[in-house]
Design a protein around this motif. Structure first.
Motif, PDB file in Angstrom:
ATOM      1  N   ARG A  66      42.758   7.602  26.450  1.00 25.19           N
ATOM      2  CA  ARG A  66      43.120   8.700  27.353  1.00 25.19           C
ATOM      3  C   ARG A  66      44.440   9.283  26.896  1.00 25.19           C
ATOM      4  O   ARG A  66      45.266   8.586  26.331  1.00 25.19           O
ATOM      5  CB  ARG A  66      43.290   8.183  28.781  1.00 25.19           C
ATOM      6  CG  ARG A  66      41.968   7.862  29.425  1.00 25.19           C
ATOM      7  CD  ARG A  66      42.121   7.604  30.883  1.00 25.19           C
ATOM      8  NE  ARG A  66      42.559   8.791  31.596  1.00 25.19           N
ATOM      9  CZ  ARG A  66      42.893   8.789  32.881  1.00 25.19           C
ATOM     10  NH1 ARG A  66      42.828   7.683  33.575  1.00 25.19           N
ATOM     11  NH2 ARG A  66      43.275   9.890  33.483  1.00 25.19           N
TER      12      ARG A  66
ATOM     13  N   LYS B 169      47.169  10.253  32.044  1.00 29.21           N
ATOM     14  CA  LYS B 169      46.935   8.968  32.700  1.00 29.21           C
ATOM     15  C   LYS B 169      48.151   8.548  33.515  1.00 29.21           C
ATOM     16  O   LYS B 169      48.023   8.049  34.632  1.00 29.21           O
ATOM     17  CB  LYS B 169      46.588   7.884  31.685  1.00 29.21           C
ATOM     18  CG  LYS B 169      46.329   6.550  32.375  1.00 29.21           C
ATOM     19  CD  LYS B 169      45.798   5.513  31.464  1.00 29.21           C
ATOM     20  CE  LYS B 169      45.450   4.205  32.130  1.00 29.21           C
ATOM     21  NZ  LYS B 169      46.006   3.914  33.417  1.00 29.21           N
TER      22      LYS B 169
ATOM     23  N   SER C  99      48.234  10.604  36.682  1.00 28.42           N
ATOM     24  CA  SER C  99      47.160  10.132  37.551  1.00 28.42           C
ATOM     25  C   SER C  99      47.549   8.816  38.226  1.00 28.42           C
ATOM     26  O   SER C  99      47.368   8.651  39.440  1.00 28.42           O
ATOM     27  CB  SER C  99      45.879   9.953  36.734  1.00 28.42           C
ATOM     28  OG  SER C  99      44.866   9.378  37.509  1.00 28.42           O
ATOM     29  N   ASP C 100      48.106   7.893  37.456  1.00 24.97           N
ATOM     30  CA  ASP C 100      48.532   6.609  38.024  1.00 24.97           C
ATOM     31  C   ASP C 100      49.612   6.795  39.082  1.00 24.97           C
ATOM     32  O   ASP C 100      49.598   6.148  40.123  1.00 24.97           O
ATOM     33  CB  ASP C 100      49.049   5.670  36.932  1.00 24.97           C
ATOM     34  CG  ASP C 100      47.955   5.156  36.021  1.00 24.97           C
ATOM     35  OD1 ASP C 100      46.753   5.318  36.364  1.00 24.97           O
ATOM     36  OD2 ASP C 100      48.290   4.591  34.953  1.00 24.97           O
TER      37      ASP C 100
END
Length: 109
Positions: A15, A20, A23-24
């Motif tokens: 990714r 990422k 998003s986390d």
């Protein structure tokens, strides 16, 4: 050794690091608020629009450290995977490629 004996195949999914990380962070904030405002996976355009409108503040030095650490960790994973199986048994996929063609499958033959 077990991987080769079992004739296992490894799928390595990469990714884009910043996506990422964001998003986390959004999911972490959502869990702190006690709501599921950030779904694991969007299933429709309205969900995508809602998630895309969310903002997250990142600490630049920490972000740089985290991204560098992720690059190192992914490199180690990929080196291990290449050494653990025959080259033909390693499928390397970038998430962006899946996102562009979600219905496409890979014929293993």
């Amino acid at each position: 050794k077990w991987l080769r004996r079992a004739r296992a195949r490894i799928v390595v999914l990469e990714r884009q690091g910043l996506a990422k990380h964001v998003s986390d962070r959004l999911k972490h904030r959502s869990s702190l608020e006690g709501v599921r405002s950030v779904p694991t996976h969007c299933r429709d355009d309205s969900c995508v629009e809602r998630v895309n409108s969310m903002k997250v503040t990142l600490d630049a030095p920490r972000l740089a450290r985290d991204l560098d650490g992720n690059v190192t960790a992914f490199g180690e994973l990929l080196r291990w995977a290449r050494g653990a199986v025959c080259y033909d048994d390693l499928l390397y996929v970038r998430r962006a490629a899946i996102a562009r063609t979600p219905g496409r499958s890979r014929d293993p033959s």
